[in-house]
Scaffold this active site. Structure first.
Site, mmCIF file in Angstrom:
data_model
loop_
_atom_site.group_PDB
_atom_site.id
_atom_site.type_symbol
_atom_site.label_atom_id
_atom_site.label_comp_id
_atom_site.label_asym_id
_atom_site.label_seq_id
_atom_site.Cartn_x
_atom_site.Cartn_y
_atom_site.Cartn_z
ATOM 1 N N ALA A 105 0.837 -1.143 -0.107
ATOM 2 C CA ALA A 105 0.134 0.095 0.073
ATOM 3 C C ALA A 105 0.881 1.282 0.047
ATOM 4 C CB ALA A 105 -1.055 -0.215 1.188
ATOM 5 N N GLU A 106 1.816 1.283 1.067
ATOM 6 C CA GLU A 106 2.717 2.499 0.713
ATOM 7 C C GLU A 106 3.607 2.586 -0.358
ATOM 8 O OE1 GLU A 106 5.491 5.328 3.650
ATOM 9 O OE2 GLU A 106 4.388 3.520 4.550
ATOM 10 N N THR A 107 4.076 1.709 -1.067
ATOM 11 C CA THR A 107 4.682 1.759 -2.370
ATOM 12 C C THR A 107 3.738 2.353 -3.470
ATOM 13 O OG1 THR A 107 5.952 -0.109 -1.685
ATOM 14 C CG2 THR A 107 5.728 0.443 -3.992
ATOM 15 N N SER A 123 2.913 5.951 -2.620
ATOM 16 C CA SER A 123 3.970 6.908 -2.893
ATOM 17 C C SER A 123 4.328 7.275 -3.996
ATOM 18 C CB SER A 123 5.069 6.418 -2.071
ATOM 19 O OG SER A 123 5.023 6.145 -0.495
#
Length: 162
Positions: A74-76, A79
């Site tokens: 999710a963060e990848t 971002s």
């Protein structure tokens, strides 16, 4: 992640970064952690980022997809979307990530799709939906990134990063 050359970027994004001498595939990758976890970015634009990750190798002791692995995916993706929204003069820095885990996954690939909730001058927020191979929602996440100006030397550093 070795197959990143298949990522679909909008042509204007490719042109913008190429003019600066920046390797867009390296800049918008999942990084070292994502590589170890098998994250692959399939499609990337400020409007939609899609990536996959294998369940195998990313499980907790009960054999289910680890919640932290879902958070990495999710963060990848969020971002990358934030960076694409900010453009070549901004760097996206995650400041808030929350994940709700709906069901377990034991095998196959999970797919994450990040779409914008808010895209401003100084922050960007993306919702990321992670689904299993049958299309069932495994996790819903939300990531907010601070968009800050690129400092002198950061663009050159991005060009030389592994």
């Amino acid at each position: 992640m070795g197959e990143q050359q298949h990522v679909k970027f909008p042509q204007e994004v490719i042109d913008e970064y190429a003019a600066l001498g920046i390797d867009i595939l390296a800049l918008f990758s999942a990084g070292h952690l994502g590589t170890r976890m098998g994250v692959e970015i399939v499609e990337a634009s400020a409007d939609r980022v899609v990536g996959t990750m294998p369940v195998e190798g990313n499980t907790q002791p009960y054999g289910l997809l680890h919640g932290g692995a879902s958070a990495v995916l999710a963060e990848t993706l969020g971002s990358v979307g934030s960076m694409l929204h900010g453009g070549s003069t901004k760097i996206a820095v995650g400041v808030d990530l929350n994940c709700t885990h709906h069901r377990g996954a034991r095998s196959g690939l999970v797919t994450g799709v990040a779409t914008p909730v808010h895209r401003g001058r100084s922050t960007a927020t993306y919702e990321i939906v992670i689904s299993d191979a049958e299309g069932r929602r495994v996790c819903t996440a939300r990531l907010t990134c601070l968009l800050r100006d690129v400092r002198a030397g950061e663009a050159a550093e991005a060009r030389t990063r592994d």
